[in-house]
Design a protein around this motif. Sequence first.
Motif, PDB file in Angstrom:
ATOM      1  N   GLY A   3       9.954   4.610 -11.333  1.00 13.56           N
ATOM      2  CA  GLY A   3       9.556   5.831 -10.647  1.00 13.56           C
ATOM      3  C   GLY A   3       9.616   5.756  -9.138  1.00 13.56           C
ATOM      4  N   LEU A   4       9.971   4.592  -8.586  1.00  9.92           N
ATOM      5  CA  LEU A   4      10.057   4.458  -7.131  1.00  9.92           C
ATOM      6  C   LEU A   4      11.519   4.420  -6.690  1.00  9.92           C
ATOM      7  CD1 LEU A   4       7.301   1.904  -6.123  1.00  9.92           C
ATOM      8  CD2 LEU A   4       7.137   4.359  -6.415  1.00  9.92           C
ATOM      9  N   PHE A   5      11.746   4.862  -5.475  1.00 16.09           N
ATOM     10  CA  PHE A   5      13.070   4.851  -4.864  1.00 16.09           C
ATOM     11  C   PHE A   5      14.122   5.385  -5.845  1.00 16.09           C
ATOM     12  CE2 PHE A   5      16.703   3.203  -2.497  1.00 16.09           C
ATOM     13  CZ  PHE A   5      16.298   3.501  -1.213  1.00 16.09           C
ATOM     14  N   ASN A   6      13.891   6.602  -6.312  1.00 16.28           N
ATOM     15  CA  ASN A   6      14.753   7.158  -7.364  1.00 16.28           C
ATOM     16  C   ASN A   6      15.268   8.564  -7.065  1.00 16.28           C
ATOM     17  OD1 ASN A   6      12.356   8.527  -7.592  1.00 16.28           O
ATOM     18  ND2 ASN A   6      12.167   8.282  -9.808  1.00 16.28           N
ATOM     19  N   ARG A   7      15.155   9.008  -5.810  1.00 17.96           N
ATOM     20  CA  ARG A   7      15.613  10.347  -5.460  1.00 17.96           C
ATOM     21  C   ARG A   7      16.762  10.255  -4.460  1.00 17.96           C
ATOM     22  NH1 ARG A   7       9.709  13.216  -4.329  1.00 17.96           N
ATOM     23  NH2 ARG A   7       8.814  12.804  -6.406  1.00 17.96           N
ATOM     24  N   PHE A   8      17.871  10.914  -4.772  1.00 18.48           N
ATOM     25  CA  PHE A   8      19.065  10.811  -3.932  1.00 18.48           C
ATOM     26  C   PHE A   8      19.685  12.196  -3.764  1.00 18.48           C
ATOM     27  CE2 PHE A   8      18.380   6.921  -6.307  1.00 18.48           C
ATOM     28  CZ  PHE A   8      18.252   6.005  -5.274  1.00 18.48           C
ATOM     29  N   TYR A   9      19.768  12.634  -2.508  1.00 24.29           N
ATOM     30  CA  TYR A   9      20.250  13.963  -2.191  1.00 24.29           C
ATOM     31  C   TYR A   9      21.425  13.876  -1.214  1.00 24.29           C
ATOM     32  CZ  TYR A   9      15.489  14.938  -3.854  1.00 24.29           C
ATOM     33  OH  TYR A   9      14.324  14.974  -4.581  1.00 24.29           O
ATOM     34  N   GLY A  10      22.278  14.901  -1.240  1.00 23.46           N
ATOM     35  CA  GLY A  10      23.411  14.898  -0.326  1.00 23.46           C
ATOM     36  C   GLY A  10      23.903  16.298  -0.026  1.00 23.46           C
ATOM     37  N   CYS A  11      24.703  16.406   1.008  1.00 19.97           N
ATOM     38  CA  CYS A  11      25.355  17.664   1.365  1.00 19.97           C
ATOM     39  C   CYS A  11      26.828  17.382   1.568  1.00 19.97           C
ATOM     40  CB  CYS A  11      24.750  18.248   2.638  1.00 19.97           C
ATOM     41  SG  CYS A  11      25.528  19.803   3.178  1.00 19.97           S
ATOM     42  N   THR A  48       0.833  -1.213   0.000  1.00 19.72           N
ATOM     43  CA  THR A  48       0.000   0.000   0.000  1.00 19.72           C
ATOM     44  C   THR A  48       0.861   1.254   0.000  1.00 19.72           C
ATOM     45  OG1 THR A  48      -1.732  -1.152   1.228  1.00 19.72           O
ATOM     46  CG2 THR A  48      -1.800   1.255   1.237  1.00 19.72           C
ATOM     47  N   HIS A  49       2.025   1.180   0.651  1.00 18.86           N
ATOM     48  CA  HIS A  49       2.861   2.373   0.791  1.00 18.86           C
ATOM     49  C   HIS A  49       4.144   2.307  -0.031  1.00 18.86           C
ATOM     50  CE1 HIS A  49       0.592   2.476   4.788  1.00 18.86           C
ATOM     51  NE2 HIS A  49       0.195   3.553   4.134  1.00 18.86           N
ATOM     52  N   HIS A  50       4.261   1.339  -0.928  1.00 17.80           N
ATOM     53  CA  HIS A  50       5.493   1.214  -1.712  1.00 17.80           C
ATOM     54  C   HIS A  50       5.845   2.504  -2.434  1.00 17.80           C
ATOM     55  CE1 HIS A  50       6.823  -3.220  -2.340  1.00 17.80           C
ATOM     56  NE2 HIS A  50       6.736  -2.891  -1.069  1.00 17.80           N
ATOM     57  N   HIS A  51       4.850   3.180  -2.970  1.00 17.79           N
ATOM     58  CA  HIS A  51       5.117   4.372  -3.773  1.00 17.79           C
ATOM     59  C   HIS A  51       5.644   5.535  -2.943  1.00 17.79           C
ATOM     60  CE1 HIS A  51       1.166   5.072  -2.030  1.00 17.79           C
ATOM     61  NE2 HIS A  51       1.267   6.352  -2.358  1.00 17.79           N
ATOM     62  N   LEU A  52       5.632   5.412  -1.617  1.00 17.68           N
ATOM     63  CA  LEU A  52       6.088   6.495  -0.750  1.00 17.68           C
ATOM     64  C   LEU A  52       7.551   6.349  -0.324  1.00 17.68           C
ATOM     65  CD1 LEU A  52       2.859   6.779   1.412  1.00 17.68           C
ATOM     66  CD2 LEU A  52       3.674   8.430  -0.291  1.00 17.68           C
ATOM     67  N   TYR A  53       8.173   5.210  -0.641  1.00 10.65           N
ATOM     68  CA  TYR A  53       9.603   5.041  -0.365  1.00 10.65           C
ATOM     69  C   TYR A  53      10.364   5.674  -1.536  1.00 10.65           C
ATOM     70  CZ  TYR A  53       8.471   1.765   3.371  1.00 10.65           C
ATOM     71  OH  TYR A  53       7.989   1.182   4.527  1.00 10.65           O
ATOM     72  N   ARG A  54      10.871   6.893  -1.321  1.00 10.81           N
ATOM     73  CA  ARG A  54      11.356   7.681  -2.452  1.00 10.81           C
ATOM     74  C   ARG A  54      12.852   7.629  -2.680  1.00 10.81           C
ATOM     75  NH1 ARG A  54       7.583  10.075  -5.374  1.00 10.81           N
ATOM     76  NH2 ARG A  54       9.152   9.361  -6.819  1.00 10.81           N
ATOM     77  N   GLY A  55      13.658   7.419  -1.629  1.00  8.07           N
ATOM     78  CA  GLY A  55      15.094   7.401  -1.865  1.00  8.07           C
ATOM     79  C   GLY A  55      15.910   7.585  -0.605  1.00  8.07           C
ATOM     80  N   MET A  56      17.091   8.230  -0.753  1.00  7.51           N
ATOM     81  CA  MET A  56      18.033   8.369   0.354  1.00  7.51           C
ATOM     82  C   MET A  56      18.613   9.775   0.392  1.00  7.51           C
ATOM     83  SD  MET A  56      20.157   4.792   0.085  1.00  7.51           S
ATOM     84  CE  MET A  56      21.037   5.105   1.621  1.00  7.51           C
ATOM     85  N   ILE A  57      18.964  10.219   1.602  1.00  9.08           N
ATOM     86  CA  ILE A  57      19.605  11.515   1.794  1.00  9.08           C
ATOM     87  C   ILE A  57      20.850  11.306   2.662  1.00  9.08           C
ATOM     88  CG2 ILE A  57      19.368  13.841   2.722  1.00  9.08           C
ATOM     89  CD1 ILE A  57      16.386  13.664   2.193  1.00  9.08           C
ATOM     90  N   PHE A  58      21.989  11.811   2.188  1.00  7.58           N
ATOM     91  CA  PHE A  58      23.268  11.608   2.876  1.00  7.58           C
ATOM     92  C   PHE A  58      23.784  12.918   3.463  1.00  7.58           C
ATOM     93  CE2 PHE A  58      22.912   8.319  -0.317  1.00  7.58           C
ATOM     94  CZ  PHE A  58      23.388   7.178   0.312  1.00  7.58           C
ATOM     95  N   GLY A  59      24.230  12.853   4.718  1.00 15.61           N
ATOM     96  CA  GLY A  59      24.782  14.019   5.384  1.00 15.61           C
ATOM     97  C   GLY A  59      26.254  14.209   5.073  1.00 15.61           C
ATOM     98  N   GLY A  60      26.785  15.380   5.471  1.00 12.38           N
ATOM     99  CA  GLY A  60      28.186  15.686   5.245  1.00 12.38           C
ATOM    100  C   GLY A  60      29.036  15.348   6.462  1.00 12.38           C
ATOM    101  N   PHE A  65       8.866   8.711   2.358  1.00 11.13           N
ATOM    102  CA  PHE A  65       9.850   8.125   3.272  1.00 11.13           C
ATOM    103  C   PHE A  65      11.206   8.159   2.581  1.00 11.13           C
ATOM    104  CE2 PHE A  65      12.442   5.080   5.360  1.00 11.13           C
ATOM    105  CZ  PHE A  65      11.936   4.841   6.620  1.00 11.13           C
ATOM    106  N   TYR A  66      12.141   8.894   3.160  1.00 10.53           N
ATOM    107  CA  TYR A  66      13.535   8.890   2.707  1.00 10.53           C
ATOM    108  C   TYR A  66      14.397   8.287   3.814  1.00 10.53           C
ATOM    109  CZ  TYR A  66      12.324  12.321  -0.941  1.00 10.53           C
ATOM    110  OH  TYR A  66      11.775  12.965  -2.020  1.00 10.53           O
ATOM    111  N   PHE A  67      15.285   7.388   3.457  1.00  7.74           N
ATOM    112  CA  PHE A  67      16.280   6.909   4.414  1.00  7.74           C
ATOM    113  C   PHE A  67      17.322   8.007   4.594  1.00  7.74           C
ATOM    114  CE2 PHE A  67      14.539   2.944   2.747  1.00  7.74           C
ATOM    115  CZ  PHE A  67      14.390   2.188   3.905  1.00  7.74           C
ATOM    116  N   LEU A  68      17.544   8.422   5.824  1.00  8.51           N
ATOM    117  CA  LEU A  68      18.493   9.485   6.141  1.00  8.51           C
ATOM    118  C   LEU A  68      19.754   8.876   6.740  1.00  8.51           C
ATOM    119  CD1 LEU A  68      15.962  11.837   8.006  1.00  8.51           C
ATOM    120  CD2 LEU A  68      16.415  11.728   5.544  1.00  8.51           C
ATOM    121  N   ILE A  69      20.918   9.239   6.203  1.00  3.35           N
ATOM    122  CA  ILE A  69      22.178   8.675   6.684  1.00  3.35           C
ATOM    123  C   ILE A  69      23.089   9.797   7.155  1.00  3.35           C
ATOM    124  CG2 ILE A  69      24.102   7.132   6.195  1.00  3.35           C
ATOM    125  CD1 ILE A  69      21.458   5.798   5.771  1.00  3.35           C
TER     126      ILE A  69
END
Length: 497
Positions: free
Chosen positions: A136-144, A95-107, A318-322
């Motif tokens: 289109g799922l789990f395809n967003r990746f951001y970082g600092c 039901t919520h698969h489409h809300l798992y969007r990706g990962m964000i990495f800290g500096g 939902f983004y996994f934050l590291i």
Amino acid sequence: MIAVSSNEPINIRTGNKPEKAGEVLSNPRRFTSHNLPVSKQFDEWINESVTEGCKSNGRIRFLLTSEIKALLHSLTDADQEKLANIIKAIKQDKTHHHLYRGMIFGGGEIRVVPEVAGAMIINTIAILSGLKKQEGLFNRFYGCSAGAMPAGAMAMHGLNSQMLDESTKTQYGKFYMDRPKFEHWINKCYARSFASTTGRAVDIVTGHHLEELGTEFDVCAGKMNGKAKESTMLLKLLRGQLGIETKNIPLAKIGSATANLPCLFYYPWDRTFGNCVLEEGKDCFFDAGLIPGNDLPLDPIREEVEQYRVDRSKLPSFYFLIGNQAATKDQVRTLRELGGREEKEKNINPMLLRFGSKLLSLLYMFSSGNKTLEAINDLGIDRAYIEVSCAAIDPNTNKIEQLKPGNINARTETKKTLLLANIPTKEFREMNHPFETVIDQLHSKLIDASYINSHGQLGKSPYDLYLSDIDSKITLPQTTDKGQSRNVFLGRAAAAL
């Protein structure tokens, strides 16, 4: 219990067992791990997500299968079980698969290296749970800052072994005051990841290649607004406010702009920040981690949580934050009590050390890390946050390995020790390190035992747990535990100094 065979992979060339399970992760296709049996459950997931999902591309099937099995064979039976539970919980919650969007990495400069442990584990979870199988799922990746390196590799569909090798074998000191060389290395990393997925070599990786893969990548960078410093999502800024065609911009320049630290690429008194500008732009960019609360780019999540606050039908992604944590004195003391031995710190870049590396790290944590933890708490998204540690015992030498500020010339063995300890591979599990590993944190934060045992009929899914925390922050008065945040900061400050 779900477990893989306890047999160690055999080196094809020598016929001998490798000294470390981590060696297999670095070069899975040198060993026979992809031919060794795994549990029936993992075998079914590999067939479903890899074999069936890549029917038309035998090369990709082989690459992904060998990468996944290498990771499985590097884990203890207990950690295989935890990993299986996480995958099962996400798979069951379609039901919520489409809300798992990706990962964000800290500096965090060199301390970003262990964050690759999070990238490797979550990459495997995303593949076996079917998230990356769906377009289109789990395809967003951001970082600092340095977090742009694993974020870009993930956006280019990099393999686990590639991320491990690039992060541990690279001597970062060779980039000192040499941005062109730094950008060349970033481009090489991104290009290698792109080639592994497509089979095509490219000279310069640009936004066009993101479009081809159907992924999104961006970084948080700092810029001046008059006399004030402000942070911005760089590619979003270039597209939206400046009208620049980003598909032709080299992604290495984007990575370089966010990882632009004083004492590393420019002198502290240089108000042009080393003239770090982008084509057709006028702004000079620098590491946004030096601005309060920006060592993890939380804007994409913050915007969605605010929308959800107004309209509960618009569920937040939902983004996994590291992120990472500098080793505290208490952690190092515990490592000594466990039998670890300390050696005099080496490989500290003298320029960084003399011109305020320690102070810079202290300011970085005060202005960013502490504020970011407060923001994560205020938004109610702590379940998505994974924090890696930067001190561990090397099981082969019993030496306490640490990644400290300014240690940009750290040995490959030091970096690999910290990365593998945070997964953890089986030899590190036995050391009983005084921190929660990536697998431990994911399991403790995302697993409701009743949800697993009832095959999703009872209890809460990982996303339900995540949303419940957000709901609690929205319905209850916003109260940030300043005392707790202050204690976290003081512990980190003591470690840095």
